[in-house]
Scaffold this motif. Structure first.
Motif, PDB file in Angstrom:
ATOM      1  N   HIS A 369       0.827  -1.205   0.000  1.00 37.74           N
ATOM      2  CA  HIS A 369       0.000   0.000   0.000  1.00 37.74           C
ATOM      3  C   HIS A 369       0.868   1.264   0.000  1.00 37.74           C
ATOM      4  O   HIS A 369       0.511   2.257  -0.632  1.00 37.74           O
ATOM      5  CB  HIS A 369      -0.933  -0.021   1.212  1.00 37.74           C
ATOM      6  N   ALA A 370       2.002   1.199   0.708  1.00 39.77           N
ATOM      7  CA  ALA A 370       2.885   2.368   0.761  1.00 39.77           C
ATOM      8  C   ALA A 370       3.475   2.659  -0.626  1.00 39.77           C
ATOM      9  O   ALA A 370       3.542   3.818  -1.056  1.00 39.77           O
ATOM     10  CB  ALA A 370       4.007   2.134   1.771  1.00 39.77           C
ATOM     11  N   VAL A 371       3.880   1.607  -1.331  1.00 36.51           N
ATOM     12  CA  VAL A 371       4.460   1.812  -2.664  1.00 36.51           C
ATOM     13  C   VAL A 371       3.387   2.329  -3.626  1.00 36.51           C
ATOM     14  O   VAL A 371       3.621   3.280  -4.388  1.00 36.51           O
ATOM     15  CB  VAL A 371       5.104   0.498  -3.199  1.00 36.51           C
ATOM     16  N   ARG A 372       2.193   1.727  -3.561  1.00 38.96           N
ATOM     17  CA  ARG A 372       1.137   2.191  -4.461  1.00 38.96           C
ATOM     18  C   ARG A 372       0.794   3.659  -4.157  1.00 38.96           C
ATOM     19  O   ARG A 372       0.612   4.460  -5.075  1.00 38.96           O
ATOM     20  CB  ARG A 372      -0.103   1.318  -4.331  1.00 38.96           C
ATOM     21  N   ALA A 373       0.757   4.017  -2.870  1.00 37.57           N
ATOM     22  CA  ALA A 373       0.481   5.403  -2.498  1.00 37.57           C
ATOM     23  C   ALA A 373       1.501   6.338  -3.128  1.00 37.57           C
ATOM     24  O   ALA A 373       1.153   7.366  -3.724  1.00 37.57           O
ATOM     25  CB  ALA A 373       0.518   5.544  -0.975  1.00 37.57           C
ATOM     26  N   ALA A 379       1.655  10.140  -9.818  1.00 40.30           N
ATOM     27  CA  ALA A 379       0.747  10.259 -10.957  1.00 40.30           C
ATOM     28  C   ALA A 379      -0.248  11.403 -10.772  1.00 40.30           C
ATOM     29  O   ALA A 379      -1.070  11.664 -11.648  1.00 40.30           O
ATOM     30  CB  ALA A 379      -0.001   8.936 -11.165  1.00 40.30           C
ATOM     31  N   GLY A 380      -0.200  12.066  -9.613  1.00 43.52           N
ATOM     32  CA  GLY A 380      -1.092  13.200  -9.377  1.00 43.52           C
ATOM     33  C   GLY A 380      -2.429  12.821  -8.775  1.00 43.52           C
ATOM     34  O   GLY A 380      -3.282  13.685  -8.582  1.00 43.52           O
ATOM     35  N   ASP A 381      -2.641  11.542  -8.478  1.00 47.92           N
ATOM     36  CA  ASP A 381      -3.900  11.111  -7.853  1.00 47.92           C
ATOM     37  C   ASP A 381      -3.765  11.233  -6.333  1.00 47.92           C
ATOM     38  O   ASP A 381      -3.477  10.265  -5.635  1.00 47.92           O
ATOM     39  CB  ASP A 381      -4.203   9.663  -8.274  1.00 47.92           C
ATOM     40  N   HIS A 382      -3.981  12.431  -5.844  1.00 49.49           N
ATOM     41  CA  HIS A 382      -3.709  12.685  -4.428  1.00 49.49           C
ATOM     42  C   HIS A 382      -4.704  12.008  -3.498  1.00 49.49           C
ATOM     43  O   HIS A 382      -4.338  11.532  -2.435  1.00 49.49           O
ATOM     44  CB  HIS A 382      -3.639  14.192  -4.163  1.00 49.49           C
ATOM     45  N   ASP A 383      -5.972  11.934  -3.920  1.00 52.97           N
ATOM     46  CA  ASP A 383      -6.968  11.262  -3.074  1.00 52.97           C
ATOM     47  C   ASP A 383      -6.623   9.784  -2.923  1.00 52.97           C
ATOM     48  O   ASP A 383      -6.624   9.237  -1.820  1.00 52.97           O
ATOM     49  CB  ASP A 383      -8.372  11.388  -3.682  1.00 52.97           C
ATOM     50  N   GLY A 384      -6.336   9.150  -4.056  1.00 49.53           N
ATOM     51  CA  GLY A 384      -5.976   7.731  -4.053  1.00 49.53           C
ATOM     52  C   GLY A 384      -4.728   7.498  -3.209  1.00 49.53           C
ATOM     53  O   GLY A 384      -4.665   6.556  -2.411  1.00 49.53           O
ATOM     54  N   ALA A 385      -3.745   8.382  -3.374  1.00 49.52           N
ATOM     55  CA  ALA A 385      -2.484   8.233  -2.643  1.00 49.52           C
ATOM     56  C   ALA A 385      -2.723   8.357  -1.147  1.00 49.52           C
ATOM     57  O   ALA A 385      -2.216   7.562  -0.351  1.00 49.52           O
ATOM     58  CB  ALA A 385      -1.489   9.290  -3.105  1.00 49.52           C
ATOM     59  N   ARG A 386      -3.552   9.343  -0.790  1.00 50.85           N
ATOM     60  CA  ARG A 386      -3.796   9.592   0.627  1.00 50.85           C
ATOM     61  C   ARG A 386      -4.461   8.379   1.284  1.00 50.85           C
ATOM     62  O   ARG A 386      -4.050   7.940   2.371  1.00 50.85           O
ATOM     63  CB  ARG A 386      -4.678  10.832   0.756  1.00 50.85           C
ATOM     64  N   THR A 387      -5.458   7.816   0.602  1.00 50.81           N
ATOM     65  CA  THR A 387      -6.141   6.633   1.138  1.00 50.81           C
ATOM     66  C   THR A 387      -5.145   5.495   1.356  1.00 50.81           C
ATOM     67  O   THR A 387      -5.173   4.808   2.371  1.00 50.81           O
ATOM     68  CB  THR A 387      -7.228   6.172   0.144  1.00 50.81           C
ATOM     69  N   GLU A 407       2.370  11.235   7.999  1.00 52.09           N
ATOM     70  CA  GLU A 407       2.816  12.560   7.563  1.00 52.09           C
ATOM     71  C   GLU A 407       2.652  12.723   6.049  1.00 52.09           C
ATOM     72  O   GLU A 407       2.252  13.771   5.568  1.00 52.09           O
ATOM     73  CB  GLU A 407       4.279  12.789   7.955  1.00 52.09           C
ATOM     74  N   ARG A 408       2.991  11.642   5.318  1.00 58.94           N
ATOM     75  CA  ARG A 408       2.821  11.713   3.851  1.00 58.94           C
ATOM     76  C   ARG A 408       1.363  11.926   3.501  1.00 58.94           C
ATOM     77  O   ARG A 408       1.041  12.690   2.586  1.00 58.94           O
ATOM     78  CB  ARG A 408       3.294  10.411   3.176  1.00 58.94           C
ATOM     79  N   ALA A 409       0.483  11.235   4.214  1.00 62.45           N
ATOM     80  CA  ALA A 409      -0.957  11.380   3.946  1.00 62.45           C
ATOM     81  C   ALA A 409      -1.409  12.807   4.257  1.00 62.45           C
ATOM     82  O   ALA A 409      -2.159  13.405   3.482  1.00 62.45           O
ATOM     83  CB  ALA A 409      -1.743  10.373   4.772  1.00 62.45           C
ATOM     84  N   ALA A 410      -0.897  13.344   5.377  1.00 62.37           N
ATOM     85  CA  ALA A 410      -1.322  14.681   5.802  1.00 62.37           C
ATOM     86  C   ALA A 410      -0.907  15.751   4.788  1.00 62.37           C
ATOM     87  O   ALA A 410      -1.612  16.729   4.571  1.00 62.37           O
ATOM     88  CB  ALA A 410      -0.739  14.990   7.177  1.00 62.37           C
ATOM     89  N   ARG A 411       0.239  15.539   4.132  1.00 63.36           N
ATOM     90  CA  ARG A 411       0.703  16.504   3.133  1.00 63.36           C
ATOM     91  C   ARG A 411      -0.254  16.622   1.955  1.00 63.36           C
ATOM     92  O   ARG A 411      -0.194  17.588   1.203  1.00 63.36           O
ATOM     93  CB  ARG A 411       2.039  16.011   2.537  1.00 63.36           C
ATOM     94  N   LEU A 412      -1.062  15.577   1.752  1.00 63.26           N
ATOM     95  CA  LEU A 412      -1.899  15.534   0.556  1.00 63.26           C
ATOM     96  C   LEU A 412      -3.307  16.062   0.798  1.00 63.26           C
ATOM     97  O   LEU A 412      -4.151  16.003  -0.078  1.00 63.26           O
ATOM     98  CB  LEU A 412      -1.987  14.089   0.036  1.00 63.26           C
ATOM     99  N   ILE A 413      -3.566  16.565   2.009  1.00 60.75           N
ATOM    100  CA  ILE A 413      -4.889  17.146   2.259  1.00 60.75           C
ATOM    101  C   ILE A 413      -4.965  18.472   1.512  1.00 60.75           C
ATOM    102  O   ILE A 413      -4.098  19.331   1.676  1.00 60.75           O
ATOM    103  CB  ILE A 413      -5.115  17.372   3.777  1.00 60.75           C
ATOM    104  N   PRO A 414      -5.994  18.637   0.650  1.00 59.37           N
ATOM    105  CA  PRO A 414      -6.095  19.877  -0.114  1.00 59.37           C
ATOM    106  C   PRO A 414      -6.271  21.072   0.823  1.00 59.37           C
ATOM    107  O   PRO A 414      -6.833  20.933   1.913  1.00 59.37           O
ATOM    108  CB  PRO A 414      -7.355  19.681  -0.976  1.00 59.37           C
ATOM    109  N   ASP A 415      -5.800  22.238   0.372  1.00 61.92           N
ATOM    110  CA  ASP A 415      -5.912  23.448   1.197  1.00 61.92           C
ATOM    111  C   ASP A 415      -7.364  23.700   1.571  1.00 61.92           C
ATOM    112  O   ASP A 415      -8.261  23.478   0.772  1.00 61.92           O
ATOM    113  CB  ASP A 415      -5.379  24.662   0.422  1.00 61.92           C
TER     114      ASP A 415
END
Lengths: 417, 132
Positions: A369-373, A379-387, A407-415
């Motif tokens: 899951h970490a590698v796929r994220a 690839a720019g799919d931030h929602d998918g990556a965050r999940t 932390e990586r997930a938190a970085r991807l929360i949209p403003d």
């Protein structure tokens, strides 16, 4: 060097040679190993106080022999039998090998002991514990501390391991020709596990464990001296050096993990990098290829890039293809996918991950899951990556990995969210 | 890897070992009960000898439990466990073993698991980590 450290270093280097001399003479690995441990403990308290004896090896052999004859004699008495082996005087032939300091037999003995300690009847945790004590010369207390278990638990694990070896008919002999390759492979795997236990330790309560990386390197160096033409031994040593070189840069002061791409490469341990690169370059030119060499070669390509952006991912991708062919396993496929993404774009990596989804065990492993994220983020799919980062964070049992993934997930929360 | 084995049992009256005090065990013949104890002792001897047992503790009657909640800065203390259920948390064992599969195998051999109770296997978080 501090006198106590000098003594410790001398004792650790002497341990396998004293043990080999005793096992050769008395034939009883279990009793000999206990006797050597007692002699080492006696030396560790006496030598710093009274000074190191003229012949340290002779001293240790003499003390250990006395212990083992006492032990065998009382055991014999218990059985109401004459103690045939029990003589108080230490036989001359036992002391003879001590005379020549760095003879070839010493390092051959170390290898034979390693093969015995990594006996196939033992589980990896037992192989590791016994190797560290019998060959590494660590005390049971030190090993217990490194593995965060009570000393009694570790003592039990070690004594049980020795009984199992005896029950399985393991003896202090070089392995028969037809088992040789496989037994050596087991030794290298145990040395790698010892190294990895130490390398993956982060700050804080795991600080004792870090010594295990140094111990893994030290033992592998000994094997490499005995088998200078073995490409995989050299490959493993190079891999350890090139990996350990990154240690100063891999964690933040608070123990947080820093990914390879973001490490401050000026903090990498230069001497280890140079030695590792030279060793793997020399080895690849002359030895038949093997998985440790390929992994070392990959580490060397990373080491040759001064900045992460300069990494030659095409070369790494080629090496992962080769590794996947030589030693296929899901973890290699995951790394292969990362290399494919770095060399040819995220879709190339994601395609390699697809077949892994069918593997039920792996689908519960955080790394998939970490590698796929990571690739979805590329690839720019931030929602998918965050999940996926959050799924990985839930699945890992490592606190620093969990923190990193959150932390990586938190970085991807949209403003604004 | 270290795992906590949490023993959940439902003895008719509290005491250790809890498995002998379950309704199912009390209905057994004394030979069958002795066999249960033997199985448990064999398991203990095996994991002590293998060096897998790190530690463990037994817990007293859940009636002695207090649950503390702080609400608006004021502690509210109630008698009894936090989780209400027929099976009670009776004790734990900490094992250090090779894999989740091995921990599960050990868990399945606790008599409580077969006598209406359950053994929960929980991994411990480690401080080691691989950078990614």
């Amino acid at each position: 060097m501090h006198p106590e450290h000098r003594v410790e270093d001398l004792l650790r280097r002497s341990a396998p040679r004293v043990l080999a001399a005793l096992v050769r003479h008395y034939g009883n690995f279990e009793a000999a190993e206990d006797a050597v441990q007692e002699a080492l403990l006696a030396a560790a308290t006496q030598w710093p106080r009274d000074g190191t004896p003229d012949s340290p090896l002779g001293w240790l052999i003499r003390v250990a022999s006395r212990r083992i004859t006492d032990e065998l004699r009382s055991e014999a008495a218990r059985r109401r039998r004459e103690a045939a082996v029990a003589t108080r005087a230490v036989p001359d032939e036992l002391l003879a090998p001590a005379a020549d300091a760095e003879d070839l037999r010493g390092s051959d003995d170390t290898l034979t002991l390693l093969v015995l300690c990594c006996h196939p009847s033992l589980s990896p945790p037992s192989q590791i514990a016994l190797t560290l004590r019998a060959v590494g010369g660590l005390t049971t207390a030190e090993i217990a501390r490194a593995f965060l278990v009570p000393e009694a638990t570790m003592a039990q694990r070690i004594s049980r391991a020795k009984q199992r070896i005896r029950a399985a008919g393991g003896r202090f002999h070089p392995p028969p020709e037809d088992e040789r390759a496989e037994r050596f492979r087991a030794v290298l795997h145990v040395l790698y596990l010892i190294f990895n236990e130490g390398y993956t330790a982060t700050a804080g309560p795991d600080v004792h464990r870090a010594d295990l990386a140094a111990e893994g390197i030290r033992l592998t160096r000994t094997v490499a001296r005995t088998l200078p033409d073995d490409g995989e031994v050299a490959g493993l040593l190079a891999l350890m050096l090139l990996t350990d070189a990154r240690r100063p840069a891999r964690t933040r002061p608070d123990g947080g993990l820093i990914p390879l791409a973001e490490q401050d490469r000026s903090r990498w341990h230069r001497a280890y990098l140079d030695e590792g690169i030279a060793l793997i370059t020399r080895t690849l030119a002359r030895a038949p290829i093997g998985p440790y060499q390929v992994q070392a070669a990959i580490a060397a390509v990373h080491a040759e890039a001064d900045r992460a952006e300069q990494t030659d991912w095409r070369q790494i991708l080629g090496l992962y293809r080769l590794l996947e062919h030589l030693a296929p396993n899901p973890m290699v496929t995951l790394n292969h996918a990362v290399a494919a993404a770095m060399a040819g774009g995220p879709q190339a990596g994601l395609a390699l991950l697809e077949p892994l989804d069918a593997d039920e065990r792996l689908s519960r492993h955080h790394r998939l899951h970490a590698v796929r994220a990571h690739l979805l983020e590329m690839a720019g799919d931030h929602d998918g990556a965050r999940t996926r980062y959050l799924t990985a964070a839930r699945l890992t049992t490592s606190l620093p990995e969990q923190r990193y993934l959150q932390e990586r997930a938190a970085r991807l929360i949209p403003d604004g969210e | 890897m270290k795992y906590l084995l949490l023993i959940h049992s439902n003895p008719e009256n509290w005491g250790h070992p809890t498995f002998l005090r379950t309704a199912a065990a009390r209905a057994m013949s004394s030979e069958q009960r002795a066999e249960l104890s033997r199985q448990f002792e064999t398991l203990m001897a095996e994991i002590v000898e293998s060096g897998e047992l790190v530690g463990g503790e037994a817990l007293p009657d859940p009636a002695q439990t207090r649950t503390v909640r702080v609400r608006d800065g004021v502690p509210a203390v109630t008698d009894g466990p936090f989780v209400e259920s027929k099976e009670q948390f009776a004790g734990y064992f900490l094992v250090d073993c090779e894999s989740l599969e091995r921990a599960t195998e050990i868990a399945a051999r606790f008599p409580d698991a077969g006598l209406g109770g359950a053994v929960e296997v929980r991994a411990l978080m480690q401080h080691s980590g691989q950078e990614m």
